[in-house]
Design a protein around this motif. Structure first.
Motif, PDB file in Angstrom:
ATOM      1  N   UNK A 113     -55.562  23.799 -14.882  1.00 43.47           N
ATOM      2  CA  UNK A 113     -54.105  23.874 -15.063  1.00 43.47           C
ATOM      3  C   UNK A 113     -53.375  22.634 -14.581  1.00 43.47           C
ATOM      4  N   UNK A 114     -53.795  22.101 -13.425  1.00 44.38           N
ATOM      5  CA  UNK A 114     -53.110  20.921 -12.881  1.00 44.38           C
ATOM      6  C   UNK A 114     -53.281  19.728 -13.819  1.00 44.38           C
ATOM      7  N   UNK A 115     -54.463  19.580 -14.392  1.00 47.89           N
ATOM      8  CA  UNK A 115     -54.682  18.483 -15.344  1.00 47.89           C
ATOM      9  C   UNK A 115     -53.869  18.695 -16.610  1.00 47.89           C
ATOM     10  N   UNK A 116     -53.739  19.934 -17.042  1.00 48.25           N
ATOM     11  CA  UNK A 116     -52.923  20.215 -18.230  1.00 48.25           C
ATOM     12  C   UNK A 116     -51.471  19.814 -17.987  1.00 48.25           C
ATOM     13  N   UNK A 117     -51.010  20.079 -16.774  1.00 41.99           N
ATOM     14  CA  UNK A 117     -49.638  19.700 -16.426  1.00 41.99           C
ATOM     15  C   UNK A 117     -49.458  18.187 -16.532  1.00 41.99           C
ATOM     16  N   UNK A 118     -50.431  17.442 -16.024  1.00 39.77           N
ATOM     17  CA  UNK A 118     -50.367  15.970 -16.087  1.00 39.77           C
ATOM     18  C   UNK A 118     -50.480  15.506 -17.548  1.00 39.77           C
ATOM     19  N   UNK A 119     -51.301  16.196 -18.321  1.00 36.41           N
ATOM     20  CA  UNK A 119     -51.449  15.834 -19.740  1.00 36.41           C
ATOM     21  C   UNK A 119     -50.132  16.029 -20.490  1.00 36.41           C
ATOM     22  N   UNK A 147     -49.816  19.834 -25.332  1.00 41.33           N
ATOM     23  CA  UNK A 147     -48.830  20.912 -25.178  1.00 41.33           C
ATOM     24  C   UNK A 147     -49.395  22.259 -25.612  1.00 41.33           C
ATOM     25  N   UNK A 148     -50.293  22.226 -26.586  1.00 39.98           N
ATOM     26  CA  UNK A 148     -50.920  23.461 -27.062  1.00 39.98           C
ATOM     27  C   UNK A 148     -51.667  24.166 -25.932  1.00 39.98           C
ATOM     28  N   UNK A 149     -52.144  23.366 -24.964  1.00 37.16           N
ATOM     29  CA  UNK A 149     -52.952  23.921 -23.869  1.00 37.16           C
ATOM     30  C   UNK A 149     -52.114  24.410 -22.701  1.00 37.16           C
ATOM     31  N   UNK A 150     -50.846  24.071 -22.706  1.00 37.42           N
ATOM     32  CA  UNK A 150     -49.995  24.524 -21.592  1.00 37.42           C
ATOM     33  C   UNK A 150     -48.569  24.779 -22.066  1.00 37.42           C
ATOM     34  N   UNK A 151     -48.405  25.898 -22.778  1.00 37.96           N
ATOM     35  CA  UNK A 151     -47.043  26.240 -23.179  1.00 37.96           C
ATOM     36  C   UNK A 151     -46.204  26.485 -21.932  1.00 37.96           C
ATOM     37  N   UNK A 152     -44.948  26.182 -22.006  1.00 42.02           N
ATOM     38  CA  UNK A 152     -44.035  26.375 -20.869  1.00 42.02           C
ATOM     39  C   UNK A 152     -44.469  25.579 -19.643  1.00 42.02           C
ATOM     40  N   UNK A 153     -44.963  24.387 -19.866  1.00 42.56           N
ATOM     41  CA  UNK A 153     -45.325  23.533 -18.728  1.00 42.56           C
ATOM     42  C   UNK A 153     -44.056  23.220 -17.941  1.00 42.56           C
TER      43      UNK A 153
END
Ligand code: THU
Length: 158
Positions: A113-119, A147-153
């Motif tokens: 999740x943390x990497x997705x946020x950075x992505x 963005x597909x991997x972390x909706x509502x980032x």
């Protein structure tokens, strides 16, 4: 009341279905596993970022005896790319992982999740989708935008 259903588009493919740029990026991520520092998990993760100038910047997981002080391969790569080439858009990120015996994972490795946020912030920063290639020996997952991997980032809405 309002409800929304969020869908993510994932493309499952084989290596021979990718173009040469994507294959190269995956190979760079696989190679990057070799210089991971993973004496605790014995799980070596490699990441490779493709920039709009054609450069590839790699990263790998860097662990620490104080566990939270370590960092995942994806963030090592993305932060290294942004620190060395702050003006160049990151356009794609490949991730691969292998076990201590040198075997790459069968299933595609998926970022935390943390990497997705950075992505997602990388996409926002450069105003460009970051294509994500998750490598596994038996399947590769391609995602057109992080963005597909972390909706509502999280975004700073203060
Ligand atoms: N790890 C990554 O580098 N990237 C991921 O996507 C998932 C996990 C690392 C963190 C830690 O060093 C090891 O893999 C085991 O969790």
């Amino acid at each position: 009341m309002r409800q929304a259903k969020i869908l993510a588009k994932l493309t499952y493919c084989r290596l021979d279905e990718l173009n040469s740029t994507e294959k190269n990026l995956i190979q760079a991520a696989k190679n990057a596993c070799a210089s991971a520092y993973a004496p605790y998990s014995h799980f070596q993760v490699g990441a490779a970022v493709l920039l709009d100038n054609g450069n590839i910047v790699i990263g790998n997981n860097q662990e620490n005896a104080a566990f939270p002080s370590g960092l995942c391969a994806e963030r090592v790569a993305l932060f290294a790319a942004a620190s060395q080439f702050p003006e160049n858009k990151a356009i794609a990120l490949a991730i691969a992982a292998r076990h201590e015996n040198g075997n790459f994972t069968q299933k595609a490795v998926s970022p935390c999740g943390a990497c997705r946020q950075v992505m997602t912030e990388t996409e926002k920063r450069f105003q460009h989708p970051l294509k994500v290639l998750l490598y596994g020996e038996s399947e590769i997952i391609c995602i057109e935008s992080a963005q597909e991997l972390l909706p509502l980032s999280f975004t700073d809405i203060r």
